[in-house]
Enzyme design. Structure first.
Site, PDB file in Angstrom:
ATOM      1  N   CYS A 165       0.846  -1.201   0.000  1.00  0.00           N
ATOM      2  CA  CYS A 165       0.000   0.000   0.000  1.00  0.00           C
ATOM      3  C   CYS A 165       0.878   1.246   0.000  1.00  0.00           C
ATOM      4  CB  CYS A 165      -0.959  -0.056   1.190  1.00  0.00           C
ATOM      5  SG  CYS A 165      -2.157   1.289   1.252  1.00  0.00           S
ATOM      6  N   ASP A 194      -9.127  -3.210  -7.167  1.00  0.00           N
ATOM      7  CA  ASP A 194      -8.690  -2.185  -6.210  1.00  0.00           C
ATOM      8  C   ASP A 194      -9.484  -0.915  -6.449  1.00  0.00           C
ATOM      9  OD1 ASP A 194      -7.254  -0.161  -4.803  1.00  0.00           O
ATOM     10  OD2 ASP A 194      -5.423  -1.353  -4.932  1.00  0.00           O
ATOM     11  N   HIS A 238      -7.677  -4.159  -3.168  1.00  0.00           N
ATOM     12  CA  HIS A 238      -6.529  -3.606  -2.468  1.00  0.00           C
ATOM     13  C   HIS A 238      -6.252  -4.475  -1.235  1.00  0.00           C
ATOM     14  CE1 HIS A 238      -3.842  -0.163  -1.850  1.00  0.00           C
ATOM     15  NE2 HIS A 238      -4.061  -0.314  -0.541  1.00  0.00           N
TER      16      HIS A 238
END
Length: 322
Positions: free
Chosen positions: A196, A253, A292
């Site tokens: 991330c 995502d 994600h």
């Protein structure tokens, strides 16, 4: 949830100012972290985070936990724990994991999500250590604040992450490599792997540090509006790439569009055609249905298939280049 509603949540008024670059970047990152579209986004409340805080080693804002999928790596045969690394007089805490009694170890810098170095990141470091690496997971937000004291993703972004300068992070990571040389590591065999926020940093460090041999960037943001703290993004610096990057992304995502990943692929191809060997060797894998944070085994976003395949690819990448 619209950007305006999100801004109101943070305490900003759009009747008096327009969306700033910092706010927009925070907003997009938060959509990805909570795995929501603009119409679906519901930011986690502090109350919910505290109610579900069953795993004390995890950041409260990362809740709810999914304990049945969380991986716990055995530490027998490893040396683990916190060390402090001097960065121009500042004592930075770093989680260290390495095989006991070994020297001249290849080094992996493990870079956290916005939640800092909590149990998941420490465990990833232990996984690398079991593969024979000196793994260092630095607390890169410590000057700005402690993510573990927050129960809300959005406030971590606004009050801590947005204030962390990229230049500061690069210096901190350089200091980690210098420390490694004096503590059983070999910075001439160095890699980085981040998730991330740390995925973006993994790209940037591959564009900064000439010693680096390889990078693995898990769903790191590639582009965005610019701020004083983040003056450039990975897509702006592709020509500076010094080490091959393995990018691992999910097509589902909600914070990083497939179009953004495609633009990065095109930028890499263009720079590779100009003779940049690191760009030529780089590779981006896009998992069709993965959201994600698909590698975060303690969160509902975890997907075993892409996570396990990505980890296998990551180890093969490091073995090839480090």
């Amino acid at each position: 949830m619209t950007a305006e509603k999100y801004s109101a949540y943070l305490g900003y008024s759009f009747s008096h100012l327009s969306m700033t670059a910092m706010q927009n970047n925070i907003y997009q990152d938060t959509l990805g972290l909570v795995n929501a579209t603009e119409n679906e986004a519901q930011l986690p409340s502090r109350r919910l985070a505290l109610q579900t805080a069953l795993g004390i080693g995890y950041c409260a804002a990362a809740m709810p936990l999914v304990a049945q999928t969380a991986i716990k790596t055995p530490t027998e045969g490893l040396v683990t724990g916190e060390v402090t690394i001097d960065v121009q007089g500042f004592k930075m805490p770093v989680f260290r994991a390495a095989p006991k009694g070994k020297t001249n170890l290849p080094v992996v810098l493990v870079i956290s999500e916005i939640f800092g170095v909590h149990e998941y990141i420490a465990d990833v470091a232990c996984r690398f250590a079991r593969e024979g690496y000196l793994a260092l997971a630095p607390e890169l937000f410590v000057r700005q604040g402690d993510p573990n004291s927050y129960g809300e993703v959005a406030k971590i972004h606004a009050e801590i992450i947005s204030k962390v300068p990229d230049a500061q992070v690069m210096k901190d990571l350089d200091a980690c490599l210098a420390w490694a040389d004096a503590n059983a590591g070999n910075s001439k065999r160095a890699a980085i792997s981040g998730f991330c926020w740390g995925g973006r940093i993994s790209w940037l460090y591959a564009m900064h540090q000439p010693k680096l041999k390889a990078s693995v960037a898990w769903y790191g943001r590639l582009e965005g509006q610019k701020t004083a703290a983040t003056p450039e993004h990975p897509i702006d610096l592709v020509a500076n790439l010094k080490a091959p990057v393995l990018g691992l992304y999910g097509a589902a995502d909600t914070g990083i569009a497939v179009a953004s990943v495609d633009r990065m692929k095109s930028a890499l191809a263009q720079v590779a055609a100009q003779g940049n060997s690191a760009a030529k060797d780089s590779n981006i894998v896009l998992y069709p249905d993965a959201p994600h944070a698909f590698h975060a085994d303690y969160r509902p976003t975890y997907q075993a298939g892409p996570a396990q395949d990505g980890w296998k690819r990551a180890l093969e990448w490091l073995k090839k280049y480090v």
